[in-house]
Structure formats: C-alpha cells, structure tokens
Design a protein around this motif. Structure first.
Motif, PDB file in Angstrom:
ATOM      1  N   SER A 451       0.829  -1.218   0.000  1.00  0.00           N
ATOM      2  CA  SER A 451       0.000   0.000   0.000  1.00  0.00           C
ATOM      3  C   SER A 451       0.857   1.259   0.000  1.00  0.00           C
ATOM      4  O   SER A 451       0.508   2.267  -0.630  1.00  0.00           O
ATOM      5  N   GLU A 455       0.572   3.992  -2.886  1.00  0.00           N
ATOM      6  CA  GLU A 455       0.201   5.347  -2.521  1.00  0.00           C
ATOM      7  C   GLU A 455       1.258   6.344  -2.997  1.00  0.00           C
ATOM      8  O   GLU A 455       0.931   7.465  -3.419  1.00  0.00           O
ATOM      9  N   ARG A 458       0.608   6.744  -6.586  1.00  0.00           N
ATOM     10  CA  ARG A 458      -0.632   7.480  -6.837  1.00  0.00           C
ATOM     11  C   ARG A 458      -0.375   8.981  -6.816  1.00  0.00           C
ATOM     12  O   ARG A 458      -0.819   9.722  -7.697  1.00  0.00           O
ATOM     13  N   THR A 501     -10.893   9.710  -4.130  1.00  0.00           N
ATOM     14  CA  THR A 501      -9.886  10.383  -3.303  1.00  0.00           C
ATOM     15  C   THR A 501      -9.943  11.899  -3.419  1.00  0.00           C
ATOM     16  O   THR A 501      -9.295  12.601  -2.641  1.00  0.00           O
ATOM     17  N   PHE A 515      -0.776  11.807   1.715  1.00  0.00           N
ATOM     18  CA  PHE A 515      -0.181  10.468   1.780  1.00  0.00           C
ATOM     19  C   PHE A 515      -0.869   9.640   2.855  1.00  0.00           C
ATOM     20  O   PHE A 515      -0.737   9.913   4.040  1.00  0.00           O
ATOM     21  N   ASP A 516      -1.616   8.600   2.456  1.00  0.00           N
ATOM     22  CA  ASP A 516      -2.390   7.791   3.389  1.00  0.00           C
ATOM     23  C   ASP A 516      -2.481   6.351   2.872  1.00  0.00           C
ATOM     24  O   ASP A 516      -3.470   5.968   2.225  1.00  0.00           O
ATOM     25  N   PRO A 517      -1.465   5.523   3.138  1.00  0.00           N
ATOM     26  CA  PRO A 517      -1.495   4.139   2.657  1.00  0.00           C
ATOM     27  C   PRO A 517      -2.683   3.335   3.177  1.00  0.00           C
ATOM     28  O   PRO A 517      -3.114   2.368   2.523  1.00  0.00           O
ATOM     29  N   ARG A 519      -5.677   4.002   3.096  1.00  0.00           N
ATOM     30  CA  ARG A 519      -6.841   4.108   2.218  1.00  0.00           C
ATOM     31  C   ARG A 519      -6.971   2.873   1.320  1.00  0.00           C
ATOM     32  O   ARG A 519      -8.076   2.528   0.883  1.00  0.00           O
ATOM     33  N   TRP A 520      -5.855   2.201   1.017  1.00  0.00           N
ATOM     34  CA  TRP A 520      -5.885   1.055   0.111  1.00  0.00           C
ATOM     35  C   TRP A 520      -6.539  -0.175   0.733  1.00  0.00           C
ATOM     36  O   TRP A 520      -6.939  -1.099   0.007  1.00  0.00           O
ATOM     37  N   LYS A 526     -10.742   3.533  -0.859  1.00  0.00           N
ATOM     38  CA  LYS A 526      -9.742   2.980  -1.776  1.00  0.00           C
ATOM     39  C   LYS A 526      -9.827   3.654  -3.143  1.00  0.00           C
ATOM     40  O   LYS A 526     -10.921   3.849  -3.684  1.00  0.00           O
TER      41      LYS A 526
END
Length: 602
Positions: A451, A455, A458, A501, A515-517, A519-520, A526
């Motif tokens: 993740s 991220e 992303r 997002t 930055f928010d891993p 969320r996956w 997600k």
C-alpha cells in the motif's frame, strides 16, 4: 491580446516575404515629398483597453493631412494598422490593411490552421475538437516538457489543464505536432482500445536517431500486433512469478550491501537518490543482464555508463527529424554502445556456456510454442536484435522508474513517521515468522508495504509515459482526436480526478497532506483508478520485477535503519530537470542503526 499581436506579426511576416522587404528610413517613411506624412485617427478611440493613441507621436495626430487613414474593421484593427502605418511604404500600407482586415474576418478555426499548421479539425467527423492552449504561432508550447520546482517534471501539462478548467481531454501544440492529453481511466481505455489496428493508435519512435538510441525492436515500440504479442510472451515470460521468486535471494543480497553502505555514514548525511540508483543499477548488471563484472572499477564503469545513457535521452539533438552529424560521438551515444557491447559479450558467453539464472538468459533461450521459425520449423525465438533492444528497455524499467519511486517513498516515510513505524512493525512480524531471509511468499504478505508503494505512485506517478500517435481520427468522450495527433495518457491528472480520493483543495495529491497508505485497505476510501504501471496492451511488462525490487529494498531498510530527514520542516521542492519525479535534494537523510533487540524481536 499578446497572442493576437503575435498572430498579426506572423501574418505580416509572410506578407513581407511575398511582397518584398519594406523600405524603412529613420523615424518616418518618406515618399517624393520630403515632408513626413501625418495620419489622423478617426473616429477617436474611446475604449481605454484599445487606446493605442499614446503610442503614436503627437506630431502624427494632426487632422490637417488629406492622407488620413480610414479603417472600418473595428477599434483593434484600426489602432494596430495606424500605429504601424508610419513604418511602411504605400504598398505595404495596403498589404497590412488587407491582412488586418482578413485577420478580423477570418474564422477562429481558419486562423488556427494558418498559425498552427496541422491543428485544424477533421471536417468529416461531427464531434468537436477538445479545448486547447496552442502557444506561440508556428512553434507552439516550446517548453511543454519543462518542469518546475513546485510541481516537478511535466508541469506544463498541469498548468494548461488548470488554465482550461481541468478538462479530461485537451490539446496543445509543439513544433508542428498536435498533442492531446487524455485523462480518466475510461477515456484512456477508449483511446487505447484500437491500439495496433490499421486505423487506430500506436506508439512511435520519434525518428531514426531515437530508434537507434533506444531500440526500435523492443516491446515498447513494436507496432505490429502479432510481433508485439510474441515479444510480450517471451520477454514477459522471463519475468514470470517463478522467475521473480528465484531472483529474490540475489536481489536481497544487493539490498543488504546498499543498506549497509548507508550505515557506514551513521549520524552523517546520506543522499537516498544515489543509494537507490546504485541499488537498481546493480540489480540491472547482476540479475537482469547477469554480467560478470569484477568488483570496484568495472561495476563503477557500468553505473556511470548506464547513467550517461539514461541522461542522454533528454538530449534535444536526439529528437531532430534528421540525422545529426556527430551524434554518435556524444556521451549518451557512447554509453549506449557500451551497454550494447556488454549485452553482446553476455550473449556470446551464453552461446558458449549455456543458460543461467539471469533475465537476459531467460529471454535469449525462450521459445514460443505458438509459433515456429519459418526457416527451421522449430519453435520461434527472439532475434539477437530483439534481445538487445528489450534488455535496454528492462534497464530503464528496472532502474530509472524504481529508483525514482524509491527516492520519493523514502521522502514520504520520513515526512510521515507513523507510516514508517507501521512498515517496521510489519517486518518484525515477518522476521518472527520466517527469519531474516526474504522470499517471494513473504513479500506477498507485506500488504501494508504494498500500500505504501502504491500510494507513493498514486501521488507522484511515473509521468513520462510513452506517447501514441493516431493513424486515423478517433473520438473519445465526445471529442475528436484527428489523424496524426500525438496522444499523452495523463496519469497524474487521472489520479488527481479520482472521485474516490478527490478533494477540492487538491490536498489529496499533496506529499504532506495526502499520503495515506491505509486508504488502500478501506473499501470506502480505496482509489478507484490506478495507472502507476500504465494501461492497455503496453502495460509495463516489468511490473513484477519493479515491485519486487522496491519491496525488497524497503523491507531491508526497515529492518536495519532508522532515519530522520535533513529537511523535514522545509517545503518539498522537485528537480525540474529530472525525467521522473525526484525531490530537489535527492531525499537527504540522517541514518542510525536499528537496535538489535527491536530488529529481531519475536
């Protein structure tokens, strides 16, 4: 206003060529009468936005002359015509009046075709062109690929999109080429659906210079669908799950050496960009190519030459539409020849000694059971040229892209220590369960680390995706993209516009706020789109290898090193000259060793 003036000057330029150079004298144009002519502005210009009277000398504003210039094409055309009249011969006056009048009367689309050749619509298609910002007449957006410190590479595309209201499809122009940006996963898929078709879309090498430098027979640039499918089977097969699994121990050994080199500077400053670049280049020569380089000088020579070749891709001479004398003597081209010679030496060794565990060996000896070699009735293999060209592509995929992502990932982990803590906790659990030797199965269990990498990609995706070229006009989301247009799959805008997002203030794409891993792992948050490795039939064939490289390095780093960023409180600025996103300081850290008891905690 400046664009209209520059457009007028461009038209005047061509008229000057057609009618001859005007005769100019100092101050005024003179005829048989030695007295300077005077012109009268009639009627007066009352619109303050178009008041050009201040530009005309007061002596010229007398109404006594019978040769006053009258124009009926509007205040802008009248003012421009009269402000330049003193600088022309009588013939040129008439020419310029005609040009100004024509400029005013011409339709918007027609003057676009004149000032930006090849930018007009396909009149056989009902759908309109997308909105656009075409830049200077004739030349277009000459700095289209330039970056900025605030946004990094490819910043011009974001600037154009913002100016136009962030449409999903927009066009621009550079040096005779119409370039259409397409964003949104559905739109990108629509554009790429007809890839390889005769009337569809395909990737292109810019010219013969680029073809020789980068490899025209690689999986990236092969235009024939049948040949591309064949290449994808054999090149992709060399990086199958089983092949990657077998390569993990060798990759971990390279990671251990590089992370240990970080700890040699404990308490000092380490530039992570340099560390991860050496890491990925070492994987390139040990695992991808399988070269037998002696430690020290030969390894350093390979690193230098590979960097020179990668940097050579930005040489503007490479993109000129003709052969450039002396180009092959450039540093980048010499580096290309060095890498090709190393691959050829390896192929000779494989011919002599047989296959080994390198990716190059697996490509070289791979056979395609679906096709036979017409000359021997045996399963078809890659040609020597195809092996060489695809080896070069894998150097790019396995080094530049992975190194850029790892550099940014280290920055993000330093900016977000709570995320780094979770990465370390995940590694402690793996050590407790399996010991210190990594395997592909263990890496598959690193779901949080996975993740983190996604991220990172992303927020700061690989921007320099390959351009495609339309063979015929295509229609995407109600907009036409005419024949011979270059199409840019805009990954960053696609990620930025993701409804899952999206935040109005843009913070979802910020390295400090977005930055928010986690969320996956949350189906309600997600991301609904992810194009970190491309899309379509040319999706990155080295995706598995790249993810494995990045997971192994970050796992090893988490097991051995704690660190602080040198500039944790400063605004993050980007290297505007980099081909892919990299912080301007290369992510400088101050490392310290992980306490042994914590590292091996059960």
């Amino acid at each position: 206003m400046m664009r209209k003036i520059s457009s007028l000057l461009a038209l005047s330029f061509f008229a000057t060529i057609a009618f001859g150079q005007p005769r100019l004298s100092t101050g005024f144009v003179r005829n048989a009468n030695p007295s300077p002519k005077k012109i009268r502005l009639s009627p007066p210009l009352t619109d303050p936005q178009h008041d050009f009277s201040s530009r005309v000398p007061e002596s010229l504003l007398s109404s006594s002359s019978s040769s006053a210039l009258e124009m009926s094409t509007g205040p802008f055309a009248s003012a421009v015509g009269k402000s330049i009249a003193p600088l022309t011969t009588p013939l040129m006056k008439r020419v310029l009046i005609l040009l100004v009048s024509a400029y005013v009367l011409l339709s918007k689309e027609l003057y676009k075709r004149i000032l930006w050749p090849g930018s007009g619509p396909d009149t056989s298609v009902a759908e309109p062109l997308p909105p656009g910002a075409m830049g200077c007449p004739l030349f277009g957006k000459t700095t289209l690929f330039a970056g900025t410190k605030e946004q990094g590479p490819f910043a011009a595309f974001a600037k154009i999109a913002s100016k136009l209201g962030n449409p999903k499809i927009f066009q621009t122009y550079m040096f005779g080429n119409r370039i259409t940006s397409v964003s949104g996963l559905d739109n990108v898929r629509t554009a790429l659906r007809r890839e390889f078709e005769e009337d569809g879309i395909n990737t292109v090498t810019v010219n013969d210079n680029f073809d020789e430098f980068f490899g025209g027979e690689s999986i990236l640039y092969e235009g024939d669908k049948k040949t591309h499918t064949f290449l994808r089977r054999l090149v992709g097969g060399a990086m199958s799950p089983s092949a990657i699994s077998a390569a993990v121990p060798a990759i971990q050994a390279v990671a251990d050496r590089q992370v240990d080199s970080i700890l040699e500077h404990e308490g000092g400053v380490v530039k992570m960009e340099s560390v991860v670049t050496e890491y990925t280049l070492d994987i390139a020569h040990t695992q991808i190519l399988g070269l037998d380089l002696a430690d020290g000088a030969e390894v350093e020579e390979f690193r230098i030459q590979a960097k020179n070749w990668l940097e050579g891709m930005t040489n503007p001479l490479l993109y000129l539409p003709f052969r450039v004398p002396g180009l092959k003597r450039s540093k980048g081209y010499k580096a290309h020849d060095y890498l090709v010679s190393k691959v050829e030496e390896k192929l000779e060794r494989l011919d002599r000694d047989g296959p080994d565990d390198s990716t190059l060996s697996k490509m070289y000896f791979a056979t395609d059971d679906e096709e036979e070699d017409s000359s021997s009735s045996s399963p078809r293999r890659l040609t020597r040229k195809q092996v060489i060209d695809n080896s070069l592509i894998l150097i790019v995929a396995g080094t530049e892209t992975s190194a850029s992502t790892l550099t940014v990932a280290t920055l993000l982990l330093g900016l977000h220590p709570e995320v780094w803590k979770k990465v370390k906790e995940e590694q402690r659990r793996l050590i407790s369960k399996y010991g210190t030797d990594l395997t592909k199965a263990q890496l598959d269990e690193c779901t949080y680390l996975d993740s983190v990498i996604k991220e990172t990609m992303r927020i700061r995706p690989i921007d320099g995706m390959e351009f495609r070229k339309t063979k015929e006009t295509i229609v995407v989301d109600g907009k036409q993209i005419p024949k011979n247009s270059l199409v840019y799959a805009n990954v960053r805008q696609t990620h930025a516009d993701d409804v899952a997002t999206f935040k109005e203030d843009g913070s979802h794409m910020s390295v400090t706020e977005g930055f928010d891993p986690d969320r996956w792992a949350d189906d309600t948050r997600k991301p609904s789109v992810f194009m970190g490795f491309g899309e379509g039939g040319r999706r990155c064939v080295g995706e598995r290898l790249a993810m494995t490289e990045m997971k192994v390095f970050l796992s090893t780093l988490a097991r051995k090193v704690d660190f602080d960023l040198v500039r944790s409180n400063d605004e993050v600025l980007w290297n505007k000259n980099a081909f892919m996103s990299r912080p301007i300081d290369g992510t400088e850290i101050i490392p310290c060793a992980v306490v042994e008891a914590v590292k091996l905690e059960a």
